[in-house]
Design a protein around this motif. Structure first.
Motif, PDB file in Angstrom:
ATOM      1  N   THR A 191      -5.016 -21.243  56.255  1.00  5.59           N
ATOM      2  CA  THR A 191      -5.084 -19.781  56.164  1.00  5.59           C
ATOM      3  C   THR A 191      -6.512 -19.345  55.843  1.00  5.59           C
ATOM      4  OG1 THR A 191      -2.855 -19.921  55.264  1.00  5.59           O
ATOM      5  CG2 THR A 191      -3.911 -17.768  55.202  1.00  5.59           C
TER       6      THR A 191
ATOM      7  N   ASN B 228      -2.389 -19.114  60.616  1.00 12.61           N
ATOM      8  CA  ASN B 228      -2.997 -20.451  60.607  1.00 12.61           C
ATOM      9  C   ASN B 228      -2.624 -21.280  61.852  1.00 12.61           C
ATOM     10  OD1 ASN B 228      -0.357 -21.071  59.734  1.00 12.61           O
ATOM     11  ND2 ASN B 228      -1.013 -21.086  57.584  1.00 12.61           N
TER      12      ASN B 228
ATOM     13  N   ASP C  20      -3.503  -9.386  41.918  1.00  9.39           N
ATOM     14  CA  ASP C  20      -2.205 -10.054  41.980  1.00  9.39           C
ATOM     15  C   ASP C  20      -1.127  -9.131  41.415  1.00  9.39           C
ATOM     16  OD1 ASP C  20      -1.371 -12.725  43.036  1.00  9.39           O
ATOM     17  OD2 ASP C  20      -0.373 -12.843  41.088  1.00  9.39           O
TER      18      ASP C  20
ATOM     19  N   THR D 208      -1.277 -18.854  46.694  1.00  7.31           N
ATOM     20  CA  THR D 208      -1.711 -20.029  47.448  1.00  7.31           C
ATOM     21  C   THR D 208      -2.636 -19.621  48.589  1.00  7.31           C
ATOM     22  OG1 THR D 208       0.469 -20.934  46.963  1.00  7.31           O
ATOM     23  CG2 THR D 208      -0.807 -22.049  48.648  1.00  7.31           C
ATOM     24  N   ALA D 209      -2.161 -18.714  49.440  1.00 10.09           N
ATOM     25  CA  ALA D 209      -2.959 -18.314  50.601  1.00 10.09           C
ATOM     26  C   ALA D 209      -4.150 -17.457  50.167  1.00 10.09           C
ATOM     27  CB  ALA D 209      -2.084 -17.552  51.594  1.00 10.09           C
TER      28      ALA D 209
ATOM     29  N   ALA E 262      -3.777 -13.150  62.927  1.00 12.21           N
ATOM     30  CA  ALA E 262      -4.475 -14.057  62.006  1.00 12.21           C
ATOM     31  C   ALA E 262      -3.444 -14.952  61.359  1.00 12.21           C
ATOM     32  CB  ALA E 262      -5.234 -13.273  60.947  1.00 12.21           C
TER      33      ALA E 262
HETATM   34  N1  LIG Z   1      -1.092 -15.373  58.247  1.00 14.66           N
HETATM   35  C1  LIG Z   1      -1.089 -16.599  57.804  1.00 14.66           C
HETATM   36  O1  LIG Z   1      -1.586 -17.534  58.434  1.00 14.66           O
HETATM   37  C2  LIG Z   1      -0.452 -16.900  56.495  1.00 14.66           C
HETATM   38  C3  LIG Z   1       0.214 -15.941  55.792  1.00 14.66           C
HETATM   39  N2  LIG Z   1       0.780 -16.243  54.597  1.00 14.66           N
HETATM   40  C4  LIG Z   1       1.560 -15.184  53.966  1.00 14.66           C
HETATM   41  O2  LIG Z   1       1.012 -14.820  52.722  1.00 14.66           O
HETATM   42  C5  LIG Z   1       2.059 -14.439  51.860  1.00 14.66           C
HETATM   43  C6  LIG Z   1       1.892 -15.203  50.561  1.00 14.66           C
HETATM   44  O3  LIG Z   1       2.084 -16.585  50.805  1.00 14.66           O
HETATM   45  P1  LIG Z   1       1.663 -17.655  49.726  1.00 14.66           P
HETATM   46  O4  LIG Z   1       0.273 -17.431  49.284  1.00 14.66           O
HETATM   47  O5  LIG Z   1       2.046 -18.968  50.264  1.00 14.66           O
HETATM   48  O6  LIG Z   1       2.660 -17.270  48.536  1.00 14.66           O
HETATM   49  P2  LIG Z   1       2.359 -17.305  46.983  1.00 14.66           P
HETATM   50  O7  LIG Z   1       3.660 -17.068  46.319  1.00 14.66           O
HETATM   51  O8  LIG Z   1       1.570 -18.492  46.624  1.00 14.66           O
HETATM   52  O9  LIG Z   1       1.403 -16.035  46.775  1.00 14.66           O
HETATM   53  C7  LIG Z   1       1.834 -14.724  46.745  1.00 14.66           C
HETATM   54  C8  LIG Z   1       1.035 -14.033  45.661  1.00 14.66           C
HETATM   55  O10 LIG Z   1       1.314 -12.651  45.724  1.00 14.66           O
HETATM   56  C9  LIG Z   1       1.475 -12.201  44.393  1.00 14.66           C
HETATM   57  N3  LIG Z   1       2.281 -10.977  44.357  1.00 14.66           N
HETATM   58  C10 LIG Z   1       3.617 -10.852  44.347  1.00 14.66           C
HETATM   59  N4  LIG Z   1       3.959  -9.566  44.237  1.00 14.66           N
HETATM   60  C11 LIG Z   1       2.817  -8.858  44.173  1.00 14.66           C
HETATM   61  C12 LIG Z   1       2.513  -7.496  44.055  1.00 14.66           C
HETATM   62  N5  LIG Z   1       3.480  -6.573  43.964  1.00 14.66           N
HETATM   63  N6  LIG Z   1       1.232  -7.126  44.021  1.00 14.66           N
HETATM   64  C13 LIG Z   1       0.244  -8.044  44.119  1.00 14.66           C
HETATM   65  N7  LIG Z   1       0.463  -9.356  44.226  1.00 14.66           N
HETATM   66  C14 LIG Z   1       1.732  -9.757  44.253  1.00 14.66           C
HETATM   67  C15 LIG Z   1       2.141 -13.354  43.672  1.00 14.66           C
HETATM   68  O11 LIG Z   1       1.983 -13.251  42.263  1.00 14.66           O
HETATM   69  C16 LIG Z   1       1.418 -14.531  44.265  1.00 14.66           C
HETATM   70  O12 LIG Z   1       0.273 -14.880  43.539  1.00 14.66           O
HETATM   71  C17 LIG Z   1       3.372 -14.744  52.571  1.00 14.66           C
HETATM   72  O13 LIG Z   1       3.926 -13.565  53.098  1.00 14.66           O
HETATM   73  C18 LIG Z   1       2.968 -15.665  53.686  1.00 14.66           C
HETATM   74  O14 LIG Z   1       3.764 -15.519  54.832  1.00 14.66           O
HETATM   75  C19 LIG Z   1       0.676 -17.475  54.018  1.00 14.66           C
HETATM   76  C20 LIG Z   1       0.025 -18.469  54.674  1.00 14.66           C
HETATM   77  C21 LIG Z   1      -0.550 -18.265  55.983  1.00 14.66           C
END
Ligand SMILES: NC(=O)C1=CN([C@@H]2O[C@H](COP(=O)(O)OP(=O)(O)OC[C@H]3O[C@@H](n4cnc5c(N)ncnc54)[C@H](O)[C@@H]3O)[C@@H](O)[C@H]2O)C=CC1
Ligand SMILES: CC(=O)C(=O)O
Ligand SMILES: [Mg+2]
Length: 570
Positions: A277, A468, A339, A308-309, A466
């Protein structure tokens, strides 16, 4: 193994006969078996008399696919084809990549994950249970694969699937979906890949209460048990399949970074959500920044969703700013990470280790508006104060880039770069039509899931995806071709720059990333760049001779194609 590829003869050799041939998706070609093959493999009478060409089979399968009433039904249809005749599945997917990727991958894979225990037909890959770590080796060996037989393993524990959270064993569908993209885009040989589900429980109560749920019926295990299971998995997998790239997908935020940090210098492994990502985001930023005419080092970046992302994205942007001449401290200061409790700020309670680097000094934000409901400084205030030129969403919070936020940003920036990267579609932080309307068509946009082009005041805007998926196939292929034994930051940076070379967003309405329809071409360039970076970084075991042409030839030659190879009954 019953079936082996014989490279010297350029043919598949199998001891399987009769129904066992038809039951093996890597061997089965159904009505395309010739009469001779049918006789040799004991299939006479087990398939209808007529012999079809692959073209005829593909046309029929496409009609059947089109006749499915919903996207989920299409996904189930393609999964069944994948499990029946893998060559035909990839032929179809390759031919209709832009149409079918949203079905086998995001967004529909999200629905398939949620419905896994109901739509289940056949097992896919290997299911390892935390309750029986002693079975890891036996289960992996049961695949019949030996030490030289595996190039790639995609593994998940199902905790943070896309943005839809914990769906336990249903997570196997994302591992299978990622492998489908690896093969469709990069020609990774599907018979040399494995999808693995690490079933460590689920915290989703509705699954635990559901007698049909197919995973372990207990909550996620404690960290000590988890870590010991992961250690066994990595130790055994890298011993059994020493050449395989171990790809991590959709782990929870507490585990993803910790596992990557613990193992990335020891084994051939990488985390797609953090590193993939980060690379695709950097590629989009580079493409967008070029169109703004403002150097990267003059941009200010707000990231919403510092998980994570989000932090993976921050890290690669920061590294890119350092390469462009900023000091590490200056580069870090270009990023405001928000966050669930607002802007990461020094002294804030409950920050994760990997977030701390991006916490802003308390003095900088002392008079910024605090929101009690959020428990910190909200995104709207951060955008007002930090005046970002780049806004990135990795929060999984659909619609959180509101009109007010976007208009505030666009008031100060000629060409705002806005990336709503969360998946699936309903979780995008904003939809492209709104972003273009709110910015009078000035925004340079990308989304994580696919969106249709948008008409705005006479211009058609193609929306960059965008995801990965644009980078991991090429990263994997390049690493495999180079015989790499580590994934380095240099390889990731090479990925981003290779993708960015494929775009020209200066034309009105043009996307800031190359389209999915051209994924195979982009992937070849990515793979070449990665293989070269692997040599440069000293992690390549196979030393290409350094010229572009040779590396490209090696990359192209390594790509598997969905054609039925000669087959010999032995
Ligand atoms: N376009 C791409 O290539 C990719 C997109 N993603 C997307 O990114 C999103 C997050 O994925 P990950 O990072 O793996 O999950 P994650 O759970 O590691 O990260 C999500 C983050 O958002 C925060 N969060 C939750 N509610 C929130 C709010 N109301 N305001 C602000 N922050 C808040 C969480 O505390 C957490 O730190 C998912 O929807 C996933 O599909 C993830 C990987 C690749
Ligand atoms: C694309 C991807 O890896 C995700 O949404 O998690
Ligand atoms: Mg993911």
């Amino acid at each position: 193994m019953e079936t082996k590829w014989n490279p010297a003869e350029g043919r598949l050799e199998t001891r399987a006969r009769g129904r066992a041939v038809l039951a093996d998706p890597l061997l089965n070609r159904g009505t395309a078996f010739t009469q001779e093959e049918r006789r040799a493999l004991g299939l006479t009478g087990l398939v209808p008399p007529q012999v079809l060409t692959q073209d005829q089979q593909a046309a029929r399968a496409y009609q059947q696919y089109r006749a499915q009433p919903t996207d989920l039904a299409k996904n189930v249809y393609l999964t069944a084809l994948h499990d029946r005749n893998r060559v035909l599945f990839y032929r179809l997917l390759g031919e209709h990549l832009a149409e079918m990727l949203p079905i086998v991958y995001t967004p529909t894979v999200g629905t398939a994950i949620e419905r896994y225990s109901y739509e289940y037909r056949r097992p896919a890959g290997v299911y390892l249970s935390v309750d029986a770590p002693e079975d890891i080796e036996r289960s992996l060996l049961a695949t019949g694969l030996g030490p030289d037989d595996v190039d790639l393993v995609v593994v998940t524990d199902g905790e943070a699937l896309l943005g839809i959270g914990d769906w336990g064993v249903g997570g196997i569908d994302i591992a299978v979906g990622k492998l489908a993209v690896y093969t469709a885009a990069a020609g990774i040989d599907p018979s040399r890949t494995l999808a693995v589900m690490l079933d460590v429980g689920t915290n989703r109560k509705e699954l635990l209460d559901d007698p049909l749920y197919l995973g372990n019926h207990h909550e996620r295990v404690d960290q000590v048990t988890y870590d010991s299971f992961i250690e066994s998995y990595i130790g055994i997998t890298s011993r059994l399949f020493p050449k395989a790239l171990l790809h991590w997908e959709d782990l929870g935020p507490a585990n993803a970074r910790r596992i990557l940090d613990a193992y990335r210098d020891k084994v051939f492994t990488w985390n797609d959500d953090i590193q993939g990502t980060g690379a695709v985001n950097l590629a989009a930023v580079l493409g967008g920044v070029r169109a703004t005419g403002v150097p990267l080092t003059d941009h200010r970046i707000v990231i919403f969703g510092a998980g994570t992302a989000g932090i993976g994205v921050a890290d690669q942007l920061r590294d890119a700013l350092v390469i462009e001449g900023l000091s590490p401290e200056e580069a870090t200061a270009r990023v405001w990470a928000v966050d669930r409790h607002g802007l990461l700020t020094q002294g804030q309670q409950g920050m994760r280790d990997f977030q701390i680097r991006y916490a802003r000094p308390a003095a900088e934000v002392a008079d910024w508006r605090h929101d009690d409901e959020v428990g910190g400084i909200p995104l709207a205030e951060v955008v007002k104060q930090a005046r970002p030129t780049i806004l990135i969403g990795t929060s999984g919070q659909g619609g959180s880039f509101t009109e007010e936020i976007v208009r505030t940003m666009a008031a100060d920036t000629e060409r705002p770069i806005i990336m709503a990267m969360s998946n699936p579609t309903r979780l995008a932080e904003a939809v492209p039509a709104d972003l273009l309307a709110w910015t009078d068509g000035r925004a340079l946009i990308a989304t994580g899931s696919p969106f249709e082009p948008v008409e705005h005041e006479g211009t058609t805007y193609t929306i960059a995806q965008a995801n990965n998926a644009l980078v991991f196939p090429g990263l994997g292929l390049g690493a495999i071709v180079a015989g790499a034994d580590r994934i380095t930051d240099g390889m990731l940076s090479a990925v981003a720059h290779a993708v960015a070379r494929h775009t020209d967003a200066s034309v009105p309405g043009a996307p800031i990333l190359p389209p999915i329809a051209r994924l195979r071409e982009t992937t070849v360039d990515v793979a070449v760049a990665v293989a070269r970076a692997a040599v440069q970084d000293g992690v390549a075991r196979e030393q290409p001779d350094g010229t572009d042409a040779t590396v490209e030839e090696r990359v192209r030659a390594a790509m598997w194609h969905p054609v039925y190879p000669p087959i010999e009954a032995v």
